[in-house]
Design an enzyme around this catalytic site. Structure first.
Site, PDB file in Angstrom:
ATOM      1  N   PRO A   1      -5.882 -10.989   6.520  1.00 30.51           N
ATOM      2  CA  PRO A   1      -5.249  -9.685   6.714  1.00 30.51           C
ATOM      3  C   PRO A   1      -5.413  -9.259   8.176  1.00 30.51           C
ATOM      4  O   PRO A   1      -6.110  -9.930   8.950  1.00 30.51           O
ATOM      5  CB  PRO A   1      -6.063  -8.773   5.805  1.00 30.51           C
ATOM      6  CG  PRO A   1      -7.412  -9.409   5.711  1.00 30.51           C
ATOM      7  CD  PRO A   1      -7.266 -10.879   6.031  1.00 30.51           C
ATOM      8  N   GLY A   2      -4.774  -8.156   8.530  1.00 27.47           N
ATOM      9  CA  GLY A   2      -4.952  -7.640   9.896  1.00 27.47           C
ATOM     10  C   GLY A   2      -3.860  -8.071  10.842  1.00 27.47           C
ATOM     11  O   GLY A   2      -3.949  -7.856  12.057  1.00 27.47           O
TER      12      GLY A   2
ATOM     13  N   ARG B   1       1.301  -2.573   6.597  1.00 26.93           N
ATOM     14  CA  ARG B   1       2.076  -1.555   7.305  1.00 26.93           C
ATOM     15  C   ARG B   1       3.176  -2.089   8.214  1.00 26.93           C
ATOM     16  O   ARG B   1       4.221  -1.446   8.357  1.00 26.93           O
ATOM     17  CB  ARG B   1       1.122  -0.653   8.106  1.00 26.93           C
ATOM     18  CG  ARG B   1       0.322   0.281   7.232  1.00 26.93           C
ATOM     19  CD  ARG B   1      -0.857   0.848   7.973  1.00 26.93           C
ATOM     20  NE  ARG B   1      -1.851  -0.177   8.295  1.00 26.93           N
ATOM     21  CZ  ARG B   1      -2.974   0.057   8.966  1.00 26.93           C
ATOM     22  NH1 ARG B   1      -3.264   1.269   9.388  1.00 26.93           N
ATOM     23  NH2 ARG B   1      -3.836  -0.921   9.199  1.00 26.93           N
TER      24      ARG B   1
ATOM     25  N   ILE C   1     -23.257  -4.487 -10.107  1.00 27.46           N
ATOM     26  CA  ILE C   1     -24.088  -5.400 -10.901  1.00 27.46           C
ATOM     27  C   ILE C   1     -23.179  -6.190 -11.847  1.00 27.46           C
ATOM     28  O   ILE C   1     -22.067  -5.760 -12.162  1.00 27.46           O
ATOM     29  CB  ILE C   1     -25.174  -4.648 -11.705  1.00 27.46           C
ATOM     30  CG1 ILE C   1     -24.541  -3.625 -12.642  1.00 27.46           C
ATOM     31  CG2 ILE C   1     -26.188  -4.011 -10.785  1.00 27.46           C
ATOM     32  CD1 ILE C   1     -25.488  -3.129 -13.722  1.00 27.46           C
TER      33      ILE C   1
ATOM     34  N   LYS D   1     -12.344  -5.639  -4.163  1.00 30.68           N
ATOM     35  CA  LYS D   1     -13.630  -5.910  -3.494  1.00 30.68           C
ATOM     36  C   LYS D   1     -14.809  -5.615  -4.439  1.00 30.68           C
ATOM     37  O   LYS D   1     -15.674  -4.795  -4.139  1.00 30.68           O
ATOM     38  CB  LYS D   1     -13.736  -5.097  -2.203  1.00 30.68           C
ATOM     39  CG  LYS D   1     -12.600  -5.412  -1.227  1.00 30.68           C
ATOM     40  CD  LYS D   1     -12.704  -4.636   0.051  1.00 30.68           C
ATOM     41  CE  LYS D   1     -11.715  -5.088   1.110  1.00 30.68           C
ATOM     42  NZ  LYS D   1     -10.319  -4.806   0.830  1.00 30.68           N
TER      43      LYS D   1
ATOM     44  N   ASP E   1       0.847  -1.193   0.000  1.00 30.17           N
ATOM     45  CA  ASP E   1       0.000   0.000   0.000  1.00 30.17           C
ATOM     46  C   ASP E   1       0.884   1.245   0.000  1.00 30.17           C
ATOM     47  O   ASP E   1       2.087   1.172   0.239  1.00 30.17           O
ATOM     48  CB  ASP E   1      -0.919  -0.016   1.230  1.00 30.17           C
ATOM     49  CG  ASP E   1      -1.883  -1.199   1.189  1.00 30.17           C
ATOM     50  OD1 ASP E   1      -2.228  -1.644   0.078  1.00 30.17           O
ATOM     51  OD2 ASP E   1      -2.278  -1.693   2.272  1.00 30.17           O
TER      52      ASP E   1
ATOM     53  N   GLY F   1      -3.476  -5.648  14.904  1.00 31.80           N
ATOM     54  CA  GLY F   1      -3.510  -6.410  16.162  1.00 31.80           C
ATOM     55  C   GLY F   1      -3.516  -7.922  16.023  1.00 31.80           C
ATOM     56  O   GLY F   1      -3.414  -8.638  17.016  1.00 31.80           O
TER      57      GLY F   1
HETATM   58  P1  XMP Z   1      -2.240  -3.670   7.112  1.00 29.31           P
HETATM   59  O1  XMP Z   1      -1.417  -2.448   6.905  1.00 29.31           O
HETATM   60  O2  XMP Z   1      -3.327  -3.472   8.113  1.00 29.31           O
HETATM   61  O3  XMP Z   1      -2.936  -3.856   5.693  1.00 29.31           O
HETATM   62  O4  XMP Z   1      -1.438  -4.902   7.355  1.00 29.31           O
HETATM   63  C1  XMP Z   1      -3.912  -4.815   5.399  1.00 29.31           C
HETATM   64  C2  XMP Z   1      -4.186  -4.817   3.940  1.00 29.31           C
HETATM   65  O5  XMP Z   1      -5.212  -5.724   3.663  1.00 29.31           O
HETATM   66  C3  XMP Z   1      -6.384  -5.038   3.261  1.00 29.31           C
HETATM   67  N1  XMP Z   1      -7.413  -5.565   4.110  1.00 29.31           N
HETATM   68  C4  XMP Z   1      -8.386  -6.339   3.721  1.00 29.31           C
HETATM   69  N2  XMP Z   1      -8.684  -6.791   2.516  1.00 29.31           N
HETATM   70  N3  XMP Z   1     -10.487  -7.957   3.514  1.00 29.31           N
HETATM   71  C5  XMP Z   1      -9.757  -7.597   2.420  1.00 29.31           C
HETATM   72  O6  XMP Z   1     -10.090  -8.042   1.308  1.00 29.31           O
HETATM   73  C6  XMP Z   1     -10.229  -7.529   4.738  1.00 29.31           C
HETATM   74  O7  XMP Z   1     -10.892  -7.870   5.701  1.00 29.31           O
HETATM   75  C7  XMP Z   1      -9.135  -6.671   4.828  1.00 29.31           C
HETATM   76  N4  XMP Z   1      -8.592  -6.088   5.881  1.00 29.31           N
HETATM   77  C8  XMP Z   1      -7.524  -5.420   5.401  1.00 29.31           C
HETATM   78  C9  XMP Z   1      -6.177  -3.579   3.439  1.00 29.31           C
HETATM   79  O8  XMP Z   1      -6.799  -2.816   2.442  1.00 29.31           O
HETATM   80  C10 XMP Z   1      -4.674  -3.486   3.373  1.00 29.31           C
HETATM   81  O9  XMP Z   1      -4.225  -3.426   2.039  1.00 29.31           O
END
Ligand code: XMP
Length: 251
Positions: free
Chosen positions: A205-206, A229, A89, A85, A23, A211
């Site tokens: 992710p996350g 990040r 339609i 995401k 990102d 956290g």
């Molecule tokens: P960080 O910096 O938090 O970035 O490690 C996470 C990356 O993943 C994406 N992201 C998601 N993408 N479903 C997704 O499809 C999710 O639940 C989700 N959560 C985070 C976010 O845009 C970033 O690029």
């Protein structure tokens, strides 16, 4: 080769299940492309794929900068996922998917909220035709996820279920190449894994900044972890990526 298999082979070859969320890094807005490529070139030995989203797509453009990142990722033998995401339609969804696939993305993310007929069916058709992937959102990683994905709703047969369980079932029946479940909710990963088993790999992710813990997510059933990040904003992205890769490998 199907996207699912492409990812399996990359994971095996790189001995890593880390998907880099490349990102935008805020301090580099004037030289986003070169700063992004620099991070990619530093961390590539420790990751198995790259995930982009609109943070880079909007400023760099699909026809220009983004192609450079896709090409460099492919040169480094890394599949590239567009986290777009898809959520419109069917007609529009197909055009969106075509654009991303034409640009070279190996997979797209999509939102199952829009359903199948005239919703995501055209995206799956387009992906299948080109051997690309579709990864569905099942339970997102952010704090308010339960307001949408955690709602208790009636499925098509009138049975009460959590929304994410219905989405996990759809990931299975639609033949998705992956399902996103937030690494911030290991109990949800566990529950979704019980439905998907080895048929549909879970992408979490996350991890880190939001956290989530990498080992907990993996032991709950995540096949791939998506990290942004905690690597890209680190003073030493290479060391951070290596640390996560090592942590993912030790029990
Ligand atoms: P960080 O910096 O938090 O970035 O490690 C996470 C990356 O993943 C994406 N992201 C998601 N993408 N479903 C997704 O499809 C999710 O639940 C989700 N959560 C985070 C976010 O845009 C970033 O690029």
């Amino acid at each position: 080769m199907r996207f699912k298999q492409l990812m399996e082979e990359s994971k095996e070859r790189k001995q890593s299940n880390i998907v880099l969320a490349l990102d935008a890094v805020p301090s580099t807005t004037n030289n986003l492309l070169s700063a992004s490529l620099k991070i990619l070139r530093k961390v590539h030995p420790y990751i198995c794929a790259v995930k982009l989203n609109r943070q880079l797509l909007l400023p760099l453009g699909l026809q220009r900068g983004i192609r450079g990142i896709i090409e460099e990722s492919h040169r480094l033998d890394l599949p590239v996922i567009m986290d777009c995401k898809i959520n419109d339609i069917g007609y529009t969804n197909r055009v969106i998917a075509e654009n991303y696939f034409d640009a070279g993305f190996d997979a797209v993310t999509a939102n199952p909220f829009v359903g199948w007929e005239d919703g995501l069916k055209p995206v799956f058709e387009e992906a299948k035709r080109r051997n690309r992937g579709v990864i569905l959102l099942v339970y997102m990683s952010h704090k308010a996820s339960r307001e949408g994905y955690g709602q208790i709703v009636y499925d098509e047969h009138g049975k009460k279920k959590p929304q994410y369980v219905i989405f996990a079932e759809k990931a299975l029946s639609w033949g998705a190449d992956g399902a996103v479940v937030g690494g911030t909710y290991p109990e949800k990963i566990r529950e979704v894994y019980e439905i998907l088993r080895d048929e549909v790999p879970i992408y979490s992710p996350g991890i880190g900044t939001q956290g989530g813990d990498i080992k907990t997510a993996i032991s709950a059933g995540a096949e791939y972890v998506i990290i942004g990040r905690a690597i890209t904003l680190s003073e030493n992205p290479e060391a951070a990526a290596k640390k996560f890769r090592d942590a993912s490998q030790t029990p």
